[in-house]
Scaffold this motif. Structure first.
Motif, PDB file in Angstrom:
ATOM      1  N   MET A 159       0.846  -1.192   0.000  1.00  0.00           N
ATOM      2  CA  MET A 159       0.000   0.000   0.000  1.00  0.00           C
ATOM      3  C   MET A 159       0.884   1.245   0.000  1.00  0.00           C
ATOM      4  O   MET A 159       1.273   1.731   1.057  1.00  0.00           O
ATOM      5  CB  MET A 159      -0.927  -0.026   1.221  1.00  0.00           C
ATOM      6  N   PRO A 160       1.221   1.760  -1.190  1.00  0.00           N
ATOM      7  CA  PRO A 160       2.085   2.940  -1.269  1.00  0.00           C
ATOM      8  C   PRO A 160       1.300   4.239  -1.100  1.00  0.00           C
ATOM      9  O   PRO A 160       0.085   4.276  -1.308  1.00  0.00           O
ATOM     10  CB  PRO A 160       2.664   2.842  -2.686  1.00  0.00           C
ATOM     11  N   ALA A 161       2.021   5.296  -0.716  1.00  0.00           N
ATOM     12  CA  ALA A 161       1.418   6.622  -0.589  1.00  0.00           C
ATOM     13  C   ALA A 161       2.530   7.668  -0.605  1.00  0.00           C
ATOM     14  O   ALA A 161       3.697   7.349  -0.350  1.00  0.00           O
ATOM     15  CB  ALA A 161       0.614   6.735   0.700  1.00  0.00           C
ATOM     16  N   ALA A 162       2.158   8.912  -0.896  1.00  0.00           N
ATOM     17  CA  ALA A 162       3.107  10.029  -0.863  1.00  0.00           C
ATOM     18  C   ALA A 162       2.384  11.271  -0.364  1.00  0.00           C
ATOM     19  O   ALA A 162       1.242  11.528  -0.750  1.00  0.00           O
ATOM     20  CB  ALA A 162       3.692  10.280  -2.247  1.00  0.00           C
ATOM     21  N   LEU A 163       3.074  12.032   0.495  1.00  0.00           N
ATOM     22  CA  LEU A 163       2.528  13.267   1.055  1.00  0.00           C
ATOM     23  C   LEU A 163       3.682  14.180   1.435  1.00  0.00           C
ATOM     24  O   LEU A 163       4.606  13.754   2.140  1.00  0.00           O
ATOM     25  CB  LEU A 163       1.676  12.983   2.291  1.00  0.00           C
ATOM     26  N   GLY A 164       3.621  15.404   0.985  1.00  0.00           N
ATOM     27  CA  GLY A 164       4.653  16.368   1.355  1.00  0.00           C
ATOM     28  C   GLY A 164       6.031  15.903   0.930  1.00  0.00           C
ATOM     29  O   GLY A 164       6.242  15.538  -0.224  1.00  0.00           O
ATOM     30  N   GLU A 165       6.966  15.904   1.863  1.00  0.00           N
ATOM     31  CA  GLU A 165       8.349  15.534   1.574  1.00  0.00           C
ATOM     32  C   GLU A 165       8.596  14.034   1.628  1.00  0.00           C
ATOM     33  O   GLU A 165       9.713  13.581   1.377  1.00  0.00           O
ATOM     34  CB  GLU A 165       9.279  16.187   2.606  1.00  0.00           C
ATOM     35  N   TYR A 166       7.575  13.257   1.942  1.00  0.00           N
ATOM     36  CA  TYR A 166       7.776  11.833   2.200  1.00  0.00           C
ATOM     37  C   TYR A 166       6.938  10.943   1.297  1.00  0.00           C
ATOM     38  O   TYR A 166       5.933  11.359   0.721  1.00  0.00           O
ATOM     39  CB  TYR A 166       7.451  11.531   3.671  1.00  0.00           C
ATOM     40  N   MET A 167       7.383   9.708   1.190  1.00  0.00           N
ATOM     41  CA  MET A 167       6.652   8.664   0.497  1.00  0.00           C
ATOM     42  C   MET A 167       6.932   7.372   1.245  1.00  0.00           C
ATOM     43  O   MET A 167       7.912   7.275   1.989  1.00  0.00           O
ATOM     44  CB  MET A 167       7.087   8.555  -0.959  1.00  0.00           C
ATOM     45  N   GLY A 168       6.060   6.410   1.086  1.00  0.00           N
ATOM     46  CA  GLY A 168       6.298   5.170   1.791  1.00  0.00           C
ATOM     47  C   GLY A 168       5.342   4.088   1.370  1.00  0.00           C
ATOM     48  O   GLY A 168       4.537   4.255   0.450  1.00  0.00           O
ATOM     49  N   ALA A 169       5.445   2.986   2.072  1.00  0.00           N
ATOM     50  CA  ALA A 169       4.576   1.853   1.794  1.00  0.00           C
ATOM     51  C   ALA A 169       4.361   1.058   3.065  1.00  0.00           C
ATOM     52  O   ALA A 169       5.279   0.862   3.859  1.00  0.00           O
ATOM     53  CB  ALA A 169       5.186   0.957   0.722  1.00  0.00           C
ATOM     54  N   LYS A 170       3.130   0.613   3.214  1.00  0.00           N
ATOM     55  CA  LYS A 170       2.797  -0.344   4.256  1.00  0.00           C
ATOM     56  C   LYS A 170       2.762  -1.699   3.563  1.00  0.00           C
ATOM     57  O   LYS A 170       2.072  -1.872   2.557  1.00  0.00           O
ATOM     58  CB  LYS A 170       1.441  -0.015   4.876  1.00  0.00           C
ATOM     59  N   LEU A 171       3.522  -2.626   4.077  1.00  0.00           N
ATOM     60  CA  LEU A 171       3.570  -3.972   3.536  1.00  0.00           C
ATOM     61  C   LEU A 171       2.911  -4.914   4.526  1.00  0.00           C
ATOM     62  O   LEU A 171       3.111  -4.787   5.734  1.00  0.00           O
ATOM     63  CB  LEU A 171       5.018  -4.398   3.283  1.00  0.00           C
TER      64      LEU A 171
END
Length: 117
Positions: free
Chosen positions: A53-65
Motif C-alpha cells: 500500500m504505497p502513498a506520498a505526502l509532502g516531503e515523504y513517500m512510503g509503503a505499508k507492507l
C-alpha cells in the motif's frame, strides 16, 4: 541513518493526542487532495497474500507492507522515505501504527459527527 521503531517505542512516542492530531490532519490532507494514494496491490498465494500500500505526502513517500499466512496471521511493516533523496528514513512496526491510526480515526470521526462531545 534509518530509524527502526518497534511497537514498544511507537507506543512510548505516540500519545493519544498526537495520534488524534495526525488523523485529523490526514483527513484534511485527503479532503484537499494533498497526497497520492494509489490502489493497493494484492498478490494472492495459496497460503495467504502479500499486500503493498504505497502513498506520498509532502516531503515523504512510503509503503505499508502486509502479509497473511493462513493459520499464522498477519505481519506488517511500514517503510518511510524522503522524496528528494530516496533515503529510507524509518522502518516501523506497522501493526502498532495501524492500531493507533484506527483508534485515532474513529475518535476524529466521533469529534466531527458530534463536536459538542
Amino acid at each position: 541513518m534509518t530509524l527502526h521503531l518497534d511497537s514498544q517505542v511507537i507506543r512510548r512516542l505516540c500519545t493519544p493526542q498526537l495520534a488524534f492530531d495526525a488523523a485529523h490532519q490526514a483527513l484534511a490532507d485527503q479532503r484537499e487532495g494533498r497526497y497520492q494514494l494509489p490502489p493497493r496491490l494484492d498478490v494472492n498465494v495459496p497460503t495467504g497474500f502479500f499486500r503493498a500500500m504505497p502513498a506520498a505526502l509532502g516531503e515523504y513517500m512510503g509503503a505499508k507492507l502486509m502479509t497473511l499466512a493462513k493459520g499464522v496471521g498477519n505481519r506488517y511493516l511500514l517503510l518511510l522515505y524522503r522524496q528528494d533523496t530516496g533515503e529510507l528514513v524509518a522502518a516501523l512496526d506497522a501493526a502498532e501504527v495501524t492500531k493507533l491510526r484506527t483508534a485515532a480515526t474513529t475518535a476524529v470521526a466521533g469529534d466531527l459527527l458530534c463536536p459538542e462531545g
